[in-house]
Each structure stands twice: as C-alpha cells, then as structure tokens.
Scaffold this motif. Sequence first.
Motif, PDB file in Angstrom:
ATOM      1  N   ILE A   1       0.840  -1.204   0.000  1.00 35.47           N
ATOM      2  CA  ILE A   1       0.000   0.000   0.000  1.00 35.47           C
ATOM      3  C   ILE A   1       0.869   1.247   0.000  1.00 35.47           C
ATOM      4  CG2 ILE A   1      -1.727   1.315   1.299  1.00 35.47           C
ATOM      5  CD1 ILE A   1      -2.694  -1.430   2.404  1.00 35.47           C
TER       6      ILE A   1
ATOM      7  N   HIS B   1      -4.060   4.240  -3.267  1.00 39.19           N
ATOM      8  CA  HIS B   1      -3.830   2.896  -2.728  1.00 39.19           C
ATOM      9  C   HIS B   1      -4.829   1.893  -3.308  1.00 39.19           C
ATOM     10  CE1 HIS B   1      -6.795   4.987  -0.346  1.00 39.19           C
ATOM     11  NE2 HIS B   1      -7.150   3.880   0.289  1.00 39.19           N
TER      12      HIS B   1
ATOM     13  N   HIS C   1      -6.696   3.686   5.085  1.00 42.54           N
ATOM     14  CA  HIS C   1      -6.124   2.998   3.924  1.00 42.54           C
ATOM     15  C   HIS C   1      -6.301   1.490   4.057  1.00 42.54           C
ATOM     16  CE1 HIS C   1      -3.220   6.636   3.505  1.00 42.54           C
ATOM     17  NE2 HIS C   1      -4.232   6.773   2.664  1.00 42.54           N
TER      18      HIS C   1
END
Length: 381
Positions: A39, A63, A137
């Motif tokens: 990521i 991401h 994320h």
Amino acid sequence: MGIKGLTQLIGDSAPAAIKENEIKNYFGRKVAIDASMSIYQFLIAVRSEGAMLTSADGETTSHLMGLFYRTIRMVDNGIKPVYVFDGKPPEMKGGELNKRAEKREEATKQLAIATDAGDTAEIDKMNKRLVKVNKVHTDECKQLLTLMGVPYIEAPCEAEAQCAAMVKAGKVYATATEDMDSLTFGSNILLRYMTYSEAKKMPIKEFHLDKVLQAMSYTMDEFIDLCIMLGCDYCDTIKGIGAKRAKDLIDKHRCIEKVIENLDTKKYAIPEDWPYQEARRLFKNPDVLDPETIDLKWNQPDEEGLVKFLCGDKNFNEERIRGGAKKLCKAKQGQTQGRLDTFFKVLPSNKPSTPSTPASKRKAEEPKKGSKGGAKFKRAK
C-alpha cells in the motif's frame, strides 16, 4: 524499514542466491504479500508519476487503484495472492516508530521551506517522506480485497513474520515484499518487485535463504545476528560499524556475544542496555498465527459491489472496473490448471551417472528412446 545493507551484502557474497524472473513464471503459485508495504508503495508510486488520485471529497484513492490493478495483473498471470496485514507492533519497535515520527515532523518543516522557495524537486521529495499508511487505507483495502474475492490475513504482530511462517509451513510459495527482514524471519523465498508497475519493466528478484546461508557459510542463528548488527526495527546498532564491518565481525566471532567481548570499546560505543537478545528472540519466535489453522479461499469477485465501492464518489471509471472484474472471473474459472511440479515429482534413476563413470559406459547405460530407464515420474498426492 527492513535490514540496512543486507541486499548489497547478499549481492556481493551470495549472488547465486538471487535470480531474476518474469511474473508469468509464477503461474499457479500462492504468494503471501506484505500488505502495508505494498500500500505504501502504491501511494509513493502514484505520487512519483504526478497523478495523485482523490475521491470527490478530496481523500486519496491511489492505494485502491494500485491494489486493484496490480492484483489483477498477478491474478491474470495465474498467481494466487494472499495479503497479510500488520497487527500490533511489538513494544521493542516503539523506538523505531518514534524515529519515523520525528522524521515526518522534520519533513513537514522542510516541505514548508521548499513550498515558500518554489522548489518543486524538494517539495516532491518531502511529500514522499510524509506518506504514511493509516487505518483508513488498510480498512478500504480489506474491503476492496473482499469484493475482489482475494483472501487477506490480519497478523497478530508483524506481517513479514506471518508471511515467513506460511512459507515455512508450505502454505504459500514465497513472501512478496520490499523489506529484507522477511529473510531474517525465515522465509526461504522472498520476491521483490512483484507488485511493481508493469510499465517499470522490473524483473522480479527471487532471493533464496538456504542458498544465502550456504554461500555465506552461516547458520540461521549467525545470519540473524548479522541482521541485528546491520540494523533492524527492534534495536540500535553499534555506532561506527557499517555493513562490511558487521559481516567481518560475525564471520570472525560467529555471534554478537563474542563480538562484544572482543570489540575495541575505545573505538566503538556499544549502546547502553542494548536489547539485541530480545531482538534475536523476536526474529526466532515471533507472534504469528498457526499456518495450519489458516484457510485460504479465492472467491468469485462481486462486480456490482466493486462498481458501487470504487465508482461514484471515488471517481473510478466504471467501464475499467467492470473490465477488471471480468478478468478476475476469467482467472478464477481457469484455475483448474496447475503447475506441472505440483502434480509430479522427479525420482532419481536407479543407476545415476557420476563424473567418474567413463563417457562410453554412461552412453551405454543411457535408456533408449521409449524405454523405461532414466528419471521416473510419480504423481504427487
């Protein structure tokens, strides 16, 4: 962060332990991927290409783009990826995390200076240093993987340790990461650049731990001690000792205790209360899930769910997302074909040739075409 200088040392000392490969040659392989590292790499890569992607409300989506398309590339090449996410970091990693926070604080100051000066190169450099993978994320990536039908694991502690445990147990073929400490945790095969963009044309580098140990004449314990001396996330190094010097000391003394006994303390300062023994323990006995309890399943993707999640507010192109979903479906349907080496194993001939056997005799012993001599194949269970 990984192990400082280890890649160069292996390249110099054990070049035969590294081989370059194409992604297509991993067809049929299950690969454990360090999710946080991937990521972070996606966020950095898209920034570098000058096309930071955001949703309608200004939130970063780079991401998600990286995870979606790079995963499809792997699956399209017959790879079965499983992503492994970090759990709670060990207490010993607190010092390293504090250092990273300090570096980000300094980068923030430098960014302000560069912005005032209009220095675009420095602005880009500082922006990269400020990239951090956060809970939003990771949660979004887990949601995306579920919709794609790709399994993920939440490690109790370090993702690299969990990946290594799965490789050692034969649950997966290799660990895919950019951090070399996967080798220190005992992953016999480490793959670098697997999640890189196809446009970069970077061949995958495959590191084999057993060949590293053989070429460097190390036991696993000695290799772990070398890695600690090179610099890991769990403790400081001996100031003034670089990679080459660290290797020379382990080559000579074979363990950190003997290095300390024989070190010139007037020249080198050993850190006070240096916790190298605890770092060693973390590498040898990390907190991981038992691989035998892990059930890996690759499911059919949810095309409508993917469109709902990625399009609209997140600004992804619906046609491209549907196209990606169809690739995932096609790959899932074609997964009945496996690698030849998973079905057969080679058994040695009853009369193997040796260098001492005369050439004329070896030729006479060679089976004729269609005979039953030579290597035998047995269907694997």
